[in-house]
Write a protein that holds these residues in place. Structure first.
Motif, PDB file in Angstrom:
ATOM      1  N   ARG A  23     -37.708  55.051  -0.483  1.00 24.19           N
ATOM      2  CA  ARG A  23     -37.213  54.153  -1.524  1.00 24.19           C
ATOM      3  C   ARG A  23     -37.846  54.496  -2.873  1.00 24.19           C
ATOM      4  O   ARG A  23     -37.186  54.462  -3.908  1.00 24.19           O
ATOM      5  CB  ARG A  23     -37.532  52.701  -1.162  1.00 24.19           C
ATOM      6  CG  ARG A  23     -36.882  51.723  -2.096  1.00 24.19           C
ATOM      7  CD  ARG A  23     -37.038  50.276  -1.715  1.00 24.19           C
ATOM      8  NE  ARG A  23     -37.637  50.070  -0.410  1.00 24.19           N
ATOM      9  CZ  ARG A  23     -38.433  49.060  -0.101  1.00 24.19           C
ATOM     10  NH1 ARG A  23     -38.717  48.149  -0.990  1.00 24.19           N
ATOM     11  NH2 ARG A  23     -38.945  48.932   1.103  1.00 24.19           N
ATOM     12  N   ASN A  24     -39.116  54.864  -2.872  1.00 24.73           N
ATOM     13  CA  ASN A  24     -39.824  55.139  -4.120  1.00 24.73           C
ATOM     14  C   ASN A  24     -39.610  56.547  -4.655  1.00 24.73           C
ATOM     15  O   ASN A  24     -39.746  56.774  -5.856  1.00 24.73           O
ATOM     16  CB  ASN A  24     -41.319  54.875  -3.950  1.00 24.73           C
ATOM     17  CG  ASN A  24     -41.625  53.401  -3.879  1.00 24.73           C
ATOM     18  OD1 ASN A  24     -41.059  52.612  -4.627  1.00 24.73           O
ATOM     19  ND2 ASN A  24     -42.507  53.009  -2.981  1.00 24.73           N
ATOM     20  N   THR A  25     -39.303  57.496  -3.778  1.00 22.86           N
ATOM     21  CA  THR A  25     -39.173  58.880  -4.229  1.00 22.86           C
ATOM     22  C   THR A  25     -37.755  59.422  -4.141  1.00 22.86           C
ATOM     23  O   THR A  25     -37.455  60.458  -4.731  1.00 22.86           O
ATOM     24  CB  THR A  25     -40.087  59.806  -3.406  1.00 22.86           C
ATOM     25  OG1 THR A  25     -39.638  59.808  -2.046  1.00 22.86           O
ATOM     26  CG2 THR A  25     -41.536  59.389  -3.489  1.00 22.86           C
ATOM     27  N   GLY A  26     -36.909  58.756  -3.344  1.00 21.54           N
ATOM     28  CA  GLY A  26     -35.557  59.254  -3.148  1.00 21.54           C
ATOM     29  C   GLY A  26     -35.461  60.355  -2.113  1.00 21.54           C
ATOM     30  O   GLY A  26     -34.402  60.956  -1.930  1.00 21.54           O
ATOM     31  N   THR A  27     -36.558  60.646  -1.451  1.00 19.29           N
ATOM     32  CA  THR A  27     -36.579  61.700  -0.441  1.00 19.29           C
ATOM     33  C   THR A  27     -37.505  61.284   0.697  1.00 19.29           C
ATOM     34  O   THR A  27     -38.364  60.427   0.510  1.00 19.29           O
ATOM     35  CB  THR A  27     -37.053  63.025  -1.069  1.00 19.29           C
ATOM     36  OG1 THR A  27     -36.959  64.068  -0.112  1.00 19.29           O
ATOM     37  CG2 THR A  27     -38.463  62.955  -1.579  1.00 19.29           C
ATOM     38  N   THR A  28     -37.311  61.895   1.845  1.00 16.68           N
ATOM     39  CA  THR A  28     -38.219  61.597   2.947  1.00 16.68           C
ATOM     40  C   THR A  28     -39.539  62.316   2.721  1.00 16.68           C
ATOM     41  O   THR A  28     -39.617  63.262   1.922  1.00 16.68           O
ATOM     42  CB  THR A  28     -37.636  62.050   4.300  1.00 16.68           C
ATOM     43  OG1 THR A  28     -37.577  63.481   4.323  1.00 16.68           O
ATOM     44  CG2 THR A  28     -36.270  61.450   4.546  1.00 16.68           C
ATOM     45  N   PHE A  29     -40.559  61.887   3.450  1.00 18.86           N
ATOM     46  CA  PHE A  29     -41.860  62.536   3.306  1.00 18.86           C
ATOM     47  C   PHE A  29     -41.779  64.006   3.690  1.00 18.86           C
ATOM     48  O   PHE A  29     -42.331  64.866   2.998  1.00 18.86           O
ATOM     49  CB  PHE A  29     -42.929  61.825   4.143  1.00 18.86           C
ATOM     50  CG  PHE A  29     -44.261  62.505   4.041  1.00 18.86           C
ATOM     51  CD1 PHE A  29     -45.027  62.386   2.897  1.00 18.86           C
ATOM     52  CD2 PHE A  29     -44.727  63.299   5.078  1.00 18.86           C
ATOM     53  CE1 PHE A  29     -46.250  63.043   2.775  1.00 18.86           C
ATOM     54  CE2 PHE A  29     -45.943  63.955   4.968  1.00 18.86           C
ATOM     55  CZ  PHE A  29     -46.705  63.821   3.820  1.00 18.86           C
ATOM     56  N   ILE A  30     -41.076  64.315   4.770  1.00 25.94           N
ATOM     57  CA  ILE A  30     -40.963  65.712   5.215  1.00 25.94           C
ATOM     58  C   ILE A  30     -40.233  66.549   4.166  1.00 25.94           C
ATOM     59  O   ILE A  30     -40.650  67.675   3.863  1.00 25.94           O
ATOM     60  CB  ILE A  30     -40.254  65.802   6.582  1.00 25.94           C
ATOM     61  CG1 ILE A  30     -41.117  65.163   7.670  1.00 25.94           C
ATOM     62  CG2 ILE A  30     -39.931  67.247   6.950  1.00 25.94           C
ATOM     63  CD1 ILE A  30     -42.479  65.799   7.879  1.00 25.94           C
ATOM     64  N   GLN A  88     -45.374  52.943  10.795  1.00 27.76           N
ATOM     65  CA  GLN A  88     -44.988  54.260  10.289  1.00 27.76           C
ATOM     66  C   GLN A  88     -43.570  54.236   9.742  1.00 27.76           C
ATOM     67  O   GLN A  88     -43.295  54.808   8.693  1.00 27.76           O
ATOM     68  CB  GLN A  88     -45.112  55.319  11.395  1.00 27.76           C
ATOM     69  CG  GLN A  88     -44.868  56.732  10.912  1.00 27.76           C
ATOM     70  CD  GLN A  88     -45.907  57.214   9.916  1.00 27.76           C
ATOM     71  OE1 GLN A  88     -47.071  56.846   9.978  1.00 27.76           O
ATOM     72  NE2 GLN A  88     -45.484  58.021   8.982  1.00 27.76           N
ATOM     73  N   ASP A  89     -42.656  53.581  10.436  1.00 30.32           N
ATOM     74  CA  ASP A  89     -41.275  53.467   9.960  1.00 30.32           C
ATOM     75  C   ASP A  89     -41.228  52.763   8.608  1.00 30.32           C
ATOM     76  O   ASP A  89     -40.471  53.165   7.716  1.00 30.32           O
ATOM     77  CB  ASP A  89     -40.418  52.705  10.968  1.00 30.32           C
ATOM     78  CG  ASP A  89     -40.146  53.512  12.233  1.00 30.32           C
ATOM     79  OD1 ASP A  89     -40.289  54.747  12.199  1.00 30.32           O
ATOM     80  OD2 ASP A  89     -39.800  52.893  13.258  1.00 30.32           O
ATOM     81  N   CYS A  90     -42.031  51.733   8.467  1.00 30.06           N
ATOM     82  CA  CYS A  90     -42.094  50.990   7.207  1.00 30.06           C
ATOM     83  C   CYS A  90     -42.591  51.898   6.082  1.00 30.06           C
ATOM     84  O   CYS A  90     -42.047  51.885   4.982  1.00 30.06           O
ATOM     85  CB  CYS A  90     -42.996  49.774   7.375  1.00 30.06           C
ATOM     86  SG  CYS A  90     -43.055  48.728   5.918  1.00 30.06           S
TER      87      CYS A  90
END
Length: 78
Positions: A13-20, A4-6
């Motif tokens: 890294r791909n979006t510049g934002t966290t999922f939350i 999950q951390d990965c």
């Protein structure tokens, strides 16, 4: 947990934002649209965009938009 951390690091890294943060952004866009285009009660909008806690929704909404949902509706409803 390591997997999950990965995934979280890869997403950031791909979006510049966290999922939350991304999820909140999508939910806030939907909430703004509903506030501006419908007369739904805010509590109904809260649940329809995926929040279960109204005070938490208000906190996230104000942080994202600089105003409360009520103020947003007053300024954007035609």
């Amino acid at each position: 947990m390591e997997r999950q951390d990965c995934r979280n690091k890869l997403f950031k890294r791909n979006t510049g934002t966290t999922f939350i943060e991304f999820l909140h952004m999508v939910r806030m866009d939907a909430a703004c649209h509903l506030l501006a285009t419908t007369d739904l009660q805010i509590v109904d909008i809260v649940s329809s965009v995926g929040f279960s806690d109204v005070p938490y929704f208000y906190k996230v909404f104000k942080k994202a938009n600089g105003c409360t949902p009520i103020t947003y509706r007053q300024q954007h409803q035609s």
